[in-house]
Design a protein around this motif. Structure first.
Motif, PDB file in Angstrom:
ATOM      1  N   GLU A 129      -2.430  -2.551  -0.098  1.00  0.00           N
ATOM      2  CA  GLU A 129      -1.000  -2.367  -0.117  1.00  0.00           C
ATOM      3  C   GLU A 129      -1.100  -0.655  -0.296  1.00  0.00           C
ATOM      4  O   GLU A 129      -2.050  -0.097  -0.907  1.00  0.00           O
ATOM      5  CB  GLU A 129      -0.578  -2.995  -1.477  1.00  0.00           C
ATOM      6  N   ARG A 140       1.547   2.577  -4.762  1.00  0.00           N
ATOM      7  CA  ARG A 140       1.579   1.139  -4.292  1.00  0.00           C
ATOM      8  C   ARG A 140      -0.210   0.693  -4.007  1.00  0.00           C
ATOM      9  O   ARG A 140      -0.347  -0.492  -4.299  1.00  0.00           O
ATOM     10  CB  ARG A 140       2.025   1.076  -2.807  1.00  0.00           C
ATOM     11  N   ALA A 172      -1.291  -4.114   4.618  1.00  0.00           N
ATOM     12  CA  ALA A 172      -0.901  -5.370   3.978  1.00  0.00           C
ATOM     13  C   ALA A 172       0.339  -5.919   4.709  1.00  0.00           C
ATOM     14  O   ALA A 172       0.677  -7.161   4.953  1.00  0.00           O
ATOM     15  CB  ALA A 172      -0.440  -5.117   2.366  1.00  0.00           C
ATOM     16  N   SER A 173       1.141  -4.880   5.613  1.00  0.00           N
ATOM     17  CA  SER A 173       2.203  -5.396   6.310  1.00  0.00           C
ATOM     18  C   SER A 173       1.706  -5.940   7.563  1.00  0.00           C
ATOM     19  O   SER A 173       2.677  -6.430   8.292  1.00  0.00           O
ATOM     20  CB  SER A 173       3.114  -4.191   6.519  1.00  0.00           C
TER      21      SER A 173
END
Length: 391
Positions: free
Chosen positions: A317, A333, A304-305
């Motif tokens: 995530e 997460r 996700a980053s």
């Protein structure tokens, strides 16, 4: 599983679970072919689509172990058409809005950070791939020719700057061919499938399997992979590919990203090789250190980053990405029960596997419904398995 069959979400399904190298559970439900009233069974042959990617990733790392390539090598060293690359400029709205960029490395292809994409993702490059029918389907000719067509398009972004699910592993299949001097099918068969006893897994439905090849269904009104224009149809199990008329019965394309068909026991043999650090019984495919390297997170953080805008077969995530599959960094997460270090991936027909090094667990789930984003079967399966582990 039976509830999914009863509610016409899946035509049929099977699950196989092993712990510590011993089978602890198998179950099958429903049908592999509704019209012919044939049950989904243990020897059913299914399309595993993107669960082919870990196999191709292992093949590439076998070549790396032999010193025939290294992961920071630019793709253009093996496929010259990729030497002078261009990428879409940020915010591009047309395929010709590009700028020069570096050639992606083998490592960037392995981790889906190379700038390639899929036609079912959103964006300018996926639209161009859709228009030019670049998908590496089983009936689309040679891997070499399709790779050359792909190289004529720009990248969606500069290599290394984002994560986007892509045909990168198909391209790496072509690298395996170039380096080994064999077709991808020949390399797979000689170096991985036959040594592991995966005799029912090939790019074309194996001879002698008769009517054991499952039909493929979709709940969508349009194409089974048309995610950008997905519309629910009137029939939640609309037939889209049937035994006797399937391109998988005489594949011309050897797609390292999504081309294999096989049985659940065959894929469990592959998973057990991963769990055991490169060996299954007397056969060693890779060293345990190489497998450990592959099953680590190779991204700076979680998926996700990485500015993701694409489809993925797993949550983003709390999930990193290794070489050939996703890696659990934080189950909380990811919002799915699991162990840190779980290595997994799935296929577009809703198949799924994971290997849990903490619990010494290998799980393979087979069904035949596309797209895999239709229902939350995977997190439900993980919750059920973890709920059953009370020791």
């Amino acid at each position: 599983m039976q509830s999914y069959v009863d509610s016409r979400k899946f035509a049929g399904a099977s699950v196989l679970i092993a712990q510590g190298g011993q089978e602890v559970f198998f179950h099958a439900a429903g049908q592999r072919n509704i019209a012919a009233d044939l049950p989904f069974e243990r020897d059913t042959v299914a399309r595993i689509y993107s669960m082919t990617k870990p196999v191709t990733s292992v093949a590439l790392m076998m070549l790396a172990e032999h010193g025939l390539l290294h992961l920071d090598a630019p793709l253009g060293e093996f496929i010259p058409a990729f030497r002078d690359m261009r990428a879409l400029i940020p915010g591009a709205t047309r395929i010709d809005q590009t700028e020069p960029c570096a050639t992606p490395t083998l490592h960037q292809l392995l981790t889906h950070t190379a700038g390639l994409s899929y036609p079912f993702n959103p964006g300018v490059l996926p639209q161009a791939m859709e228009e030019e029918d670049i998908l590496f389907r089983p009936d689309q000719g040679s891997l070499a020719a399709m790779t050359e067509r792909l190289a004529a398009l720009p990248l969606a972004f500069k290599p290394g700057s984002r994560w986007e699910y892509s045909v990168a592993i198909d391209v790496l299949g072509r690298v395996v061919e170039v380096v080994s001097g064999q077709s991808l099918a020949e390399f797979f068969e000689a170096e991985i499938l036959t040594p592991l006893g995966m005799d029912q897994t090939r790019f074309s439905v194996p001879e002698g399997t008769g009517d054991r090849f499952a039909s493929l269904y979709t709940p969508l009104a349009g194409g089974a992979m048309a995610l950008n224009a997905a519309r629910k149809g009137d029939d939640p199990l609309r037939l889209v590919d049937v035994a006797g008329r399937s391109p998988f019965e005489a594949a011309t394309m050897q797609s390292g990203g999504g081309g294999l068909v096989g049985t659940i026991d065959d894929y469990m043999a592959f998973c057990e090789m991963l769990r055991r650090g490169g060996t299954n019984g007397e056969t060693r495919i890779l060293s345990p250190r190489t497998l450990g390297f592959m099953m680590r997170n190779h991204l700076p953080g979680d998926i996700a980053s990485m500015g993701v805008a694409s489809f993925a077969e797993q949550p983003m995530e709390g999930m990193g990405f290794g070489l050939g599959g996703a890696v659990v960094l934080d189950p909380a997460r990811a919002r799915v029960p699991g162990s840190i270090g779980d290595f997994s991936w799935g296929g577009m027909a809703s198949t799924f596997f994971w290997v849990d090094p903490v619990l010494d667990l290998s799980v393979v789930f087979f069904t035949q419904l596309s797209p895999s984003s239709s229902y939350p079967a995977r997190p439900q399966l993980k919750a059920l398995v973890h709920g059953a582990l009370v020791g």
